[in-house]
Design a protein around this motif. Sequence first.
Motif, PDB file in Angstrom:
ATOM      1  N   TYR A   1       0.720  -1.093   0.035  1.00 44.66           N
ATOM      2  CA  TYR A   1      -0.040   0.166  -0.039  1.00 44.66           C
ATOM      3  C   TYR A   1       0.963   1.211   0.123  1.00 44.66           C
ATOM      4  N   GLU A   2       1.975   1.150   0.642  1.00 41.74           N
ATOM      5  CA  GLU A   2       2.841   2.555   0.567  1.00 41.74           C
ATOM      6  C   GLU A   2       3.562   2.610  -0.702  1.00 41.74           C
TER       7      GLU A   2
ATOM      8  N   ARG B   1       1.083   4.177  -2.965  1.00 46.08           N
ATOM      9  CA  ARG B   1       0.773   5.607  -2.554  1.00 46.08           C
ATOM     10  C   ARG B   1       1.875   6.539  -3.162  1.00 46.08           C
TER      11      ARG B   1
ATOM     12  N   ASN C   1       1.215   7.120  -6.570  1.00 45.24           N
ATOM     13  CA  ASN C   1      -0.169   7.832  -6.773  1.00 45.24           C
ATOM     14  C   ASN C   1      -1.217   6.801  -7.488  1.00 45.24           C
TER      15      ASN C   1
ATOM     16  N   SER D   1      -4.002   3.254  -6.403  1.00 40.30           N
ATOM     17  CA  SER D   1      -4.863   2.758  -5.335  1.00 40.30           C
ATOM     18  C   SER D   1      -4.845   1.254  -5.652  1.00 40.30           C
ATOM     19  N   LYS D   2      -5.345   0.571  -4.626  1.00 42.72           N
ATOM     20  CA  LYS D   2      -5.327  -0.752  -4.792  1.00 42.72           C
ATOM     21  C   LYS D   2      -6.282  -1.234  -5.901  1.00 42.72           C
TER      22      LYS D   2
END
Length: 286
Positions: A27-28, A31, A34, A36-37
Amino acid sequence: MITLIFLSVFLWQQPDTLWQVEQRYVYEGLRLLNLSKIDLEYDKHWIQDSFRLSIVKKLMDNPMSVPDYVLYSGKKIKSFQSLSEYLNFCAGEITERNVSSEKFKSKELIPLIRETFNLTKLYLDKAFIKLTPEEKDSLIYTAPSLWADEADSLERGYAGALHKEFGIERDTGITLETVQLLQLAKKIDIYELHRAGKILTQGVEKIKEIAEKLSKREDLCYKEISGVKGLVYETFELPGAFKGVIGGIDDNIYYDDFAVIIDLGGNDTYLGRCGGAIGELNTPVS
């Protein structure tokens, strides 16, 4: 083959595993890019596939849930106390319908064996009712090659192995290709197939309970029969003139082809078809 057990919702307590640490790093990374999952989801423009399980689609839409799903499912499967529980979960996974438990009427061993046999056959017949005898024969002819190793040079040679072993004549020029196998597979009622499996396992579980109690009785009378070396408790017949036997508590050698063998104890030896776990075509195997 890995069987995944589908739970109707993805609401569970996340297992405390190394995956949770890895998940935070993923997830980092998203991020920092830029993203998302949602951007990890697979391409949605796949061809419609009537064989695709709903759980597969859900996991493809939510790939970050796969590790938790596998870990939780494995833990759940390990908690099962009986094979019938496992089959019930499999039925829910594949058919999205739970299989109800069967209430057996018989309380004695031999009547219970017959009841289990008849009920299992009833639902097996329902499962394959849309297949013609010729289509069933084609599946039996092709089946041995389905379990061949990948890239096995002898794969095509396995077709017809069962027919050859039992001396049944068949036109070897007629075989099934993958597309034809899938077409026949769609005719099989998978829900009824799971019902048959669950009834069989439930029946076996009850048969085992009664057999264990029977083995502790000291008033049983034993006898000798053809096809078994050693003493047995009883013999019986099943529909279709299939033979069954209940062995004694001492050592036995089974060398006849029985459809059902219930043994009460001893260090036993199984020869012939029951020892090799290969039944004749259209014939039950012990």
